[in-house]
Design an enzyme around this catalytic site. Structure first.
Site, short mmCIF file in Angstrom:
data_model
loop_
_atom_site.label_atom_id
_atom_site.label_comp_id
_atom_site.label_asym_id
_atom_site.label_seq_id
_atom_site.Cartn_x
_atom_site.Cartn_y
_atom_site.Cartn_z
N LYS A 1 -10.90 -4.29 -4.20
CA LYS A 1 -12.51 -2.92 -4.72
C LYS A 1 -11.49 -2.15 -5.29
O LYS A 1 -11.87 -0.85 -5.06
CB LYS A 1 -12.81 -3.22 -3.69
CG LYS A 1 -11.97 -2.88 -1.86
CD LYS A 1 -13.42 -2.91 -0.62
CE LYS A 1 -13.37 -3.89 -0.16
NZ LYS A 1 -11.94 -3.51 1.00
N LYS B 1 -3.45 -9.80 -6.76
CA LYS B 1 -4.73 -10.03 -6.06
C LYS B 1 -6.21 -8.45 -6.82
O LYS B 1 -5.84 -7.45 -6.79
CB LYS B 1 -4.69 -9.76 -4.51
CG LYS B 1 -5.97 -9.98 -3.64
CD LYS B 1 -5.38 -9.41 -2.29
CE LYS B 1 -6.11 -7.74 -1.57
NZ LYS B 1 -6.53 -7.69 -0.63
N LYS C 1 1.33 -0.76 -0.46
CA LYS C 1 -0.07 -0.03 -0.01
C LYS C 1 1.07 1.65 0.34
O LYS C 1 0.51 2.18 -0.67
CB LYS C 1 -0.62 0.11 0.99
CG LYS C 1 -2.30 -0.72 1.23
CD LYS C 1 -3.09 -0.95 1.48
CE LYS C 1 -4.43 -1.72 0.96
NZ LYS C 1 -5.85 -1.69 2.02
N1 AQP Z 1 -8.97 -10.66 -3.76
C1 AQP Z 1 -9.52 -11.60 -2.64
N2 AQP Z 1 -9.39 -13.12 -2.13
C2 AQP Z 1 -9.68 -13.03 -1.85
N3 AQP Z 1 -10.05 -12.80 -0.23
C3 AQP Z 1 -9.99 -11.11 -0.74
N4 AQP Z 1 -10.47 -10.38 0.58
C4 AQP Z 1 -9.86 -9.16 -0.08
N5 AQP Z 1 -9.54 -9.38 -1.42
C5 AQP Z 1 -9.78 -10.53 -1.00
C6 AQP Z 1 -10.65 -11.10 1.39
O1 AQP Z 1 -11.67 -10.26 1.73
C7 AQP Z 1 -11.73 -9.30 3.53
C8 AQP Z 1 -11.83 -7.74 3.56
O2 AQP Z 1 -10.29 -6.93 3.04
P1 AQP Z 1 -11.07 -5.94 4.04
O3 AQP Z 1 -12.00 -5.55 3.19
O4 AQP Z 1 -10.46 -6.11 4.81
O5 AQP Z 1 -8.52 -5.54 2.78
P2 AQP Z 1 -8.84 -6.06 1.85
O6 AQP Z 1 -7.38 -7.01 2.12
O7 AQP Z 1 -7.40 -4.87 1.46
O8 AQP Z 1 -9.39 -5.85 0.20
P3 AQP Z 1 -9.24 -5.01 -0.71
O9 AQP Z 1 -10.04 -5.88 -1.51
O10 AQP Z 1 -8.01 -5.46 -1.70
O11 AQP Z 1 -9.09 -3.78 -0.55
P4 AQP Z 1 -8.46 -2.35 -0.78
O12 AQP Z 1 -8.53 -2.29 -2.38
O13 AQP Z 1 -9.01 -1.10 0.21
O14 AQP Z 1 -7.23 -2.70 -0.19
C9 AQP Z 1 -10.65 -10.20 4.16
O15 AQP Z 1 -10.83 -10.83 4.62
C10 AQP Z 1 -9.43 -10.08 2.56
O16 AQP Z 1 -8.67 -11.60 2.97
#
Ligand code: AQP
Length: 334
Positions: free
Chosen positions: A200, A197, A115
């Site tokens: 969102k 990965k 990040k």
């Molecule tokens: N691509 C993924 N595959 C499987 N699990 C995923 N998770 C996120 N992306 C994937 C799981 O979703 C939960 C919530 O995630 P988060 O909102 O706490 O943050 P994150 O992991 O940083 O998710 P994002 O979508 O990548 O958000 P941004 O873009 O804002 O950083 C967690 O349990 C995560 O493992």
């Protein structure tokens, strides 16, 4: 804390529209614990501000994430559903745990490295101490299991280290939690860059399938998904695009890779991509219908937030008070 009932805790950041990665890696699995665990599922808006957010969008997504939890089958009578910033104990314990977390261990967190590379103009202290707040989230509820995608495993491990260190100094304070990672769907990859990965916050919306995308959009995105130049639907080292599509198909259908390979024998990538789009759209359709009903009822969602925050605060404050006492903070009653 709950008459011998184990505790499940997890959260999702309202930092963008939720993806099928969030769904398959996390939210879908939350409900597996509803019957036999005391469950706390949180919309972690305080985590979301480690990256700049537009206030109106953060507000809208906070409602949407709660409505999606419910639309994905989390019954608020069986699960405590709430918003992190409405339970001040999270931030309070977060500060305390900062004093029990080492700079060196935070420096090793891969999410911080990723990040900070992505947001080089805003490498704030909150981004660095994100895992400490997450540890507070988990430890406040004396959590046994944390259902998460594999990308969050390292954060649950540092939480365990922080809790163990604290318990060594002040015995019997925290339960040591275990991450629970789904066998299928633990990491869904981007449709445009399948070594990355699916997130969102990805700026390329074609790389991401959102839970609320309509059927045509879902099918179009899968049709355009990046694959290699081969034709055979077969799981193999280096075929990241097709491996990812097979993982998604397996997660939605419950089929094994061998079964999928047999099903698509003699067919090309085009047929397979269409089939992945269709199973995904079919699985999400009922979630989307229920979501529409919930999101249009703001008063109901606010009542749920209030009820969830009250329930969560009751348990969170008990742990916080125990920690404060152990540390030597003066507590005056009344
Ligand atoms: N691509 C993924 N595959 C499987 N699990 C995923 N998770 C996120 N992306 C994937 C799981 O979703 C939960 C919530 O995630 P988060 O909102 O706490 O943050 P994150 O992991 O940083 O998710 P994002 O979508 O990548 O958000 P941004 O873009 O804002 O950083 C967690 O349990 C995560 O493992």
């Amino acid at each position: 804390m709950f008459q011998n009932q184990p505790v499940s805790f997890s959260g999702v950041q309202p930092s963008g529209n939720l993806t099928i990665g969030n769904y398959l890696g996390a939210i879908r699995n939350f409900s597996h614990f509803s019957e036999n665990y005391k469950c706390f599922y949180c919309v972690v808006d305080e985590h979301a501000i480690t990256v700049r957010q537009v206030p109106a969008e953060l507000r809208r997504r906070t409602y949407e994430t709660l409505a999606l939890y419910m639309a994905c089958g989390l019954d608020p009578e069986k699960n405590t559903l709430y918003v992190q910033s409405q339970v001040p104990a999270h931030a309070e314990l977060g500060w305390i745990l900062n004093c029990f977390t080492m700079f060196g261990e935070l420096s090793r967190m891969t999410q911080f490295k990723d990040k900070s590379a992505k947001h080089a103009d805003n490498i704030n202290a909150g981004l660095f101490t994100y895992p400490v707040l997450m540890a507070a989230d988990i430890l406040l509820y004396q959590t046994d299991v944390v259902p998460v995608g594999i990308d969050q495993k390292q954060h649950v491990e540092i939480c365990r280290d922080i809790a163990t260190r604290f318990n060594q100094l002040y015995p019997d304070t925290f339960t040591i939690p275990e991450p629970v990672i789904p066998k299928s769907g633990m990491k869904i990859m981007s449709l445009a860059e399948p070594t990355k990965k699916m997130s969102k916050s990805d700026e390329n919306t074609n790389a991401v399938v959102y839970i609320l995308d309509d059927r045509d959009t879902i099918i179009r995105k899968f049709k355009r998904a990046v694959t290699d130049s081969g034709t055979e639907v077969r799981y193999a080292e280096g075929k990241d695009g097709i491996n990812n599509l097979m993982t998604i198909y397996a997660s939605f259908t419950g089929k094994t890779f061998e079964e999928i390979e047999r099903e698509f024998e003699g067919k090309g990538y085009g047929d397979f991509k269409l089939a992945v789009g269709e199973v995904c759209a079919d699985a999400l359709a009922p979630v989307q219908d229920t979501f529409k009903r919930y999101i249009s009822d703001k008063a109901m969602l606010e009542a749920q937030m209030k009820k969830g925050a009250q329930e969560a605060s009751y348990y969170a404050n008990r742990t916080l008070s125990k920690v404060q006492k152990k540390l030597g903070f003066v507590q005056v009653r009344g």
